[in-house]
Design a protein around this motif. Sequence first.
Motif, PDB file in Angstrom:
ATOM      1  N   TYR A   1       0.003  73.786 -63.471  1.00  0.00           N
ATOM      2  CA  TYR A   1      -1.060  74.799 -63.622  1.00  0.00           C
ATOM      3  C   TYR A   1      -0.499  76.190 -63.303  1.00  0.00           C
ATOM      4  N   LEU A   2       0.248  76.285 -62.192  1.00  0.00           N
ATOM      5  CA  LEU A   2       0.719  77.596 -61.743  1.00  0.00           C
ATOM      6  C   LEU A   2       1.626  78.249 -62.794  1.00  0.00           C
ATOM      7  N   ARG A   3       2.513  77.470 -63.370  1.00  0.00           N
ATOM      8  CA  ARG A   3       3.416  78.047 -64.375  1.00  0.00           C
ATOM      9  C   ARG A   3       2.669  78.488 -65.634  1.00  0.00           C
ATOM     10  N   LEU A   4       1.653  77.721 -65.994  1.00  0.00           N
ATOM     11  CA  LEU A   4       0.858  78.115 -67.159  1.00  0.00           C
ATOM     12  C   LEU A   4       0.061  79.376 -66.858  1.00  0.00           C
ATOM     13  N   ILE A   5      -0.459  79.442 -65.652  1.00  0.00           N
ATOM     14  CA  ILE A   5      -1.241  80.623 -65.274  1.00  0.00           C
ATOM     15  C   ILE A   5      -0.350  81.865 -65.290  1.00  0.00           C
ATOM     16  N   ALA A   6       0.895  81.694 -64.876  1.00  0.00           N
ATOM     17  CA  ALA A   6       1.819  82.831 -64.934  1.00  0.00           C
ATOM     18  C   ALA A   6       1.916  83.363 -66.368  1.00  0.00           C
ATOM     19  N   GLU A   7       1.944  82.459 -67.335  1.00  0.00           N
ATOM     20  CA  GLU A   7       2.002  82.898 -68.741  1.00  0.00           C
ATOM     21  C   GLU A   7       0.713  83.596 -69.159  1.00  0.00           C
ATOM     22  N   VAL A   8      -0.411  83.048 -68.659  1.00  0.00           N
ATOM     23  CA  VAL A   8      -1.714  83.638 -68.997  1.00  0.00           C
ATOM     24  C   VAL A   8      -1.809  85.057 -68.439  1.00  0.00           C
ATOM     25  N   LEU A   9      -1.361  85.241 -67.191  1.00  0.00           N
ATOM     26  CA  LEU A   9      -1.422  86.572 -66.580  1.00  0.00           C
ATOM     27  C   LEU A   9      -0.493  87.541 -67.304  1.00  0.00           C
ATOM     28  N   ALA A  10       0.655  87.033 -67.752  1.00  0.00           N
ATOM     29  CA  ALA A  10       1.579  87.892 -68.490  1.00  0.00           C
ATOM     30  C   ALA A  10       0.944  88.379 -69.792  1.00  0.00           C
ATOM     31  N   ARG A  11       0.017  87.566 -70.321  1.00  0.00           N
ATOM     32  CA  ARG A  11      -0.705  87.998 -71.524  1.00  0.00           C
ATOM     33  C   ARG A  11      -1.904  88.874 -71.191  1.00  0.00           C
ATOM     34  N   ARG A  12      -2.059  89.207 -69.919  1.00  0.00           N
ATOM     35  CA  ARG A  12      -3.181  90.032 -69.445  1.00  0.00           C
ATOM     36  C   ARG A  12      -4.529  89.338 -69.676  1.00  0.00           C
ATOM     37  N   GLN A  13      -4.498  88.008 -69.515  1.00  0.00           N
ATOM     38  CA  GLN A  13      -5.753  87.255 -69.620  1.00  0.00           C
ATOM     39  C   GLN A  13      -6.105  86.647 -68.273  1.00  0.00           C
ATOM     40  N   GLN A  14      -7.272  86.018 -68.216  1.00  0.00           N
ATOM     41  CA  GLN A  14      -7.729  85.406 -66.963  1.00  0.00           C
ATOM     42  C   GLN A  14      -7.628  83.892 -67.037  1.00  0.00           C
ATOM     43  N   ALA A  15      -7.454  83.277 -65.864  1.00  0.00           N
ATOM     44  CA  ALA A  15      -7.427  81.816 -65.785  1.00  0.00           C
ATOM     45  C   ALA A  15      -8.583  81.340 -64.922  1.00  0.00           C
ATOM     46  N   LEU A  16      -9.206  80.278 -65.373  1.00  0.00           N
ATOM     47  CA  LEU A  16     -10.300  79.667 -64.615  1.00  0.00           C
ATOM     48  C   LEU A  16      -9.820  78.299 -64.136  1.00  0.00           C
ATOM     49  N   VAL A  17      -9.882  78.066 -62.823  1.00  0.00           N
ATOM     50  CA  VAL A  17      -9.437  76.784 -62.276  1.00  0.00           C
ATOM     51  C   VAL A  17     -10.591  76.165 -61.499  1.00  0.00           C
ATOM     52  N   LEU A  18     -11.070  75.029 -61.979  1.00  0.00           N
ATOM     53  CA  LEU A  18     -12.174  74.349 -61.304  1.00  0.00           C
ATOM     54  C   LEU A  18     -11.625  73.198 -60.473  1.00  0.00           C
ATOM     55  N   VAL A  19     -12.102  73.095 -59.258  1.00  0.00           N
ATOM     56  CA  VAL A  19     -11.714  71.998 -58.369  1.00  0.00           C
ATOM     57  C   VAL A  19     -12.994  71.417 -57.760  1.00  0.00           C
ATOM     58  N   PRO A  20     -12.941  70.139 -57.359  1.00  0.00           N
ATOM     59  CA  PRO A  20     -14.171  69.543 -56.823  1.00  0.00           C
ATOM     60  C   PRO A  20     -14.632  70.200 -55.524  1.00  0.00           C
ATOM     61  N   GLU A  21     -13.702  70.584 -54.671  1.00  0.00           N
ATOM     62  CA  GLU A  21     -14.053  71.135 -53.371  1.00  0.00           C
ATOM     63  C   GLU A  21     -13.055  72.224 -53.057  1.00  0.00           C
ATOM     64  N   ILE A  22     -13.514  73.419 -52.758  1.00  0.00           N
ATOM     65  CA  ILE A  22     -12.537  74.438 -52.408  1.00  0.00           C
ATOM     66  C   ILE A  22     -12.644  74.808 -50.934  1.00  0.00           C
ATOM     67  N   GLY A  23     -13.857  74.698 -50.381  1.00  0.00           N
ATOM     68  CA  GLY A  23     -14.033  75.024 -48.971  1.00  0.00           C
ATOM     69  C   GLY A  23     -13.184  74.139 -48.075  1.00  0.00           C
ATOM     70  N   LEU A  24     -12.970  72.888 -48.526  1.00  0.00           N
ATOM     71  CA  LEU A  24     -12.229  71.924 -47.726  1.00  0.00           C
ATOM     72  C   LEU A  24     -10.733  72.075 -47.836  1.00  0.00           C
ATOM     73  N   THR A  25     -10.295  72.663 -48.928  1.00  0.00           N
ATOM     74  CA  THR A  25      -8.860  72.685 -49.167  1.00  0.00           C
ATOM     75  C   THR A  25      -8.350  74.107 -49.342  1.00  0.00           C
ATOM     76  N   PRO A  26      -8.400  74.876 -48.268  1.00  0.00           N
ATOM     77  CA  PRO A  26      -7.848  76.236 -48.364  1.00  0.00           C
ATOM     78  C   PRO A  26      -6.353  76.192 -48.672  1.00  0.00           C
ATOM     79  N   GLN A  27      -5.732  74.997 -48.473  1.00  0.00           N
ATOM     80  CA  GLN A  27      -4.331  74.810 -48.869  1.00  0.00           C
ATOM     81  C   GLN A  27      -4.103  75.260 -50.303  1.00  0.00           C
ATOM     82  N   LEU A  28      -5.040  74.907 -51.153  1.00  0.00           N
ATOM     83  CA  LEU A  28      -4.883  75.208 -52.566  1.00  0.00           C
ATOM     84  C   LEU A  28      -4.919  76.718 -52.799  1.00  0.00           C
ATOM     85  N   GLU A  29      -5.881  77.359 -52.146  1.00  0.00           N
ATOM     86  CA  GLU A  29      -5.986  78.809 -52.278  1.00  0.00           C
ATOM     87  C   GLU A  29      -4.705  79.470 -51.781  1.00  0.00           C
TER      88      GLU A  29
END
Length: 671
Positions: free
Chosen positions: A168-196
């Motif tokens: 995901y991260l490498r693809l997002i790097a390509e998306v940002l290079a194109r000046r676009q936005q990436a949307l990443v959905l996860v089941p729980e984000i409050g529990l896993t600040p590791q991901l953030e």
Amino acid sequence: MRVLRVALEVPVAKLFDYLCDVSLPAEAGDRVVVPFGARERVGVVVESAEESEVSSSRLKPVTRVLEGAPRLPADWLEQMRFLAAYYQRPLGETIAGALPPRLRSLKPLPRRRKTAEARPDGAPERFVPGPAPNAAQQQAIERIGAALGSFRAFVLHGVTGSGKTEVYLRLIAEVLARRQQALVLVPEIGLTPQLETRFRQAFPQASIAVMHSALEDSARTQAWLDAARGDAQIVLGTRLAVLAPLAKLGLAVVDEEHDASFKQQEGLRYSARDAAIQRAKLAGCPVVLGSATPSLETWHNARTGRYELLSLPERAVPGARLPEVRMVDLRAESAEHGFAASAIEAMRARLSRGEQSLVFINRRGYAPVLACDACGWAAGCRRCSAHLVLHAAAERSRESRGRLRCHHCGAEEPIPRACPTCGSVDLRPHGRGTQRIEEALAGYFPAARILRIDRDSARRRGELARTLAGVGRGEGDILVGTQLLAKGHDFPKLTLVCVLNADSALLSTDYRAAERLFSTLQQVGGRSGRREQPGAVLVQTRFPGHPMYRALMQHDYAGFAAAQLAEREAAGFPPFVFEAALRAEAGKLAETMAFLKAAARLVAVPAGVHLYDPVPHVVTRRAGYERAQLVAQSRSRPALQAFLAEWSAAIPAMAPRGVRWHIDVDPIEFD
Ligand code: ADP
Ligand code: ZN
Ligand code: ZN
């Protein structure tokens, strides 16, 4: 004068027309204040028109246009229209439910942040890459990367720890290079600040908006506005993030796409996964569905070629292997205090090596039943057809005794000193929950640090995240926990998972139970041995030869999925048919059933759509209401949709007062 069609938060499936002075610059997508009844309301302009069906003398003018937020884009309105129609919900309520509360009120909006715009123009985003991708990751990055700029759905099937996030991260790097936005959905984000944290490390300069329902109102509004203005380059959030407008969406990712929490269970009962696919279609960008155990719907779509399948078959860290899964046969080895001797020995070995163990049991509290040995009475909830769960007194609380709690309605009672039926004082707990297991472990391992992690142990916001972070740093020798521990955490020192009580799901009447159990066990097993030390999973069971367990031992998701799909096809279940449920509740079951029976006769059921007889829920009474449902099925989604549209339009006029009802399209939970 022009006419504006305005969506308001009212439970009727229509738009409301208002007059608008030509000088007022209101267009579709604007938020407006309008008179409605005796008061003013905030609505969203959905269309503007030359004239109205209502005579203009009876139309009221728009009071004013609200500013401070960007105009809601046409593709977002399009998505709302789609969701409203598909999930049988009025457009006004759909739109209101998608907006953060601030944007539906007259309260002022937070001002635009300076930092968001401060990025020097044309400077590429800095990307701090992780480990060099292996061949399977590289293949996935190339395939998905080649699809950037157009719609395509991918399934990234990767075992736990296979490096999906790195993809995901490498693809997002390509998306940002194109000046676009990436949307990443996860089941729980409050529990896993590791991901953030991982995202922030990978993109140290990027603006990342985090969205989940536990955020304060103003933070949620701010994140939403950042997404809508295109200021946030990455939107990382739970299911509700899929409802935010992203001005320049270039990639959508749904991580752990099989997770049931992507389906909202109230209001607009949408699937965030399906909404993300729809969104990607509208935006013309790829969508990636990642999972170690894809949902059977998704797997079916991959098998039939609608989605492109990409596989990461091995763990990414060199030397890390998938854990060895073994069955502990409870017919051969008896359990004491819930544990077979071999499970205790396995934990003892981990303790002596300074490694962590996790005991997984999907039941909170001390014991699921408190019963009288003399007469057979068992403590039940007054408002639900369910037993009360015995909870022991919490540490750090002033209570000295435990409580009885209903897990369906939340009711609480003190523990009776004697049986209310026969007066006997021999009341005894039956069965085991996390607290009782914690107690048993303390008996077996008095010197060990035992940590219980469930919704009761972590009531305060932030506490759970802190505990989990501590576990990641090696705090705690033995963890006892529920589902909460299964999701996405990375505990480097954890090398053993013991699963208790899994069999109960095998006996369930719900055809999805096996799928859910398999994915939960894979997931929780996946916490084990994520580094160099090999991991193990022990499953205590009375059915060690069950095909589901055999597939689990062989890490054979594909084989399991194929067998399940064959069963579903033979039995006529999703994904081979499409379903919707009409659910209802009333004071008395007879009323509920009468309503459902009348509803079934309300409109002609077209050929190709089948209505089943209404059936009461397993837990029929909940919080004083008696519940039942009826399922509509079809092999054709359009046929089912057409029927549902007609049906849901007709029901409100016939539904008696006192009966609450809703339609759930593509339901996944039936209790
Ligand atoms: P998943 O999302 O599939 O569970 P992660 O992306 O979290 O897996 O990766 C699991 C671990 O493997 C992480 O510690 C990550 O840094 C590491 N990792 C990922 N890809 C590689 C690679 N190509 N080489 C070495 N380590 C890797
Ligand atoms: Zn009794
Ligand atoms: Zn109850």
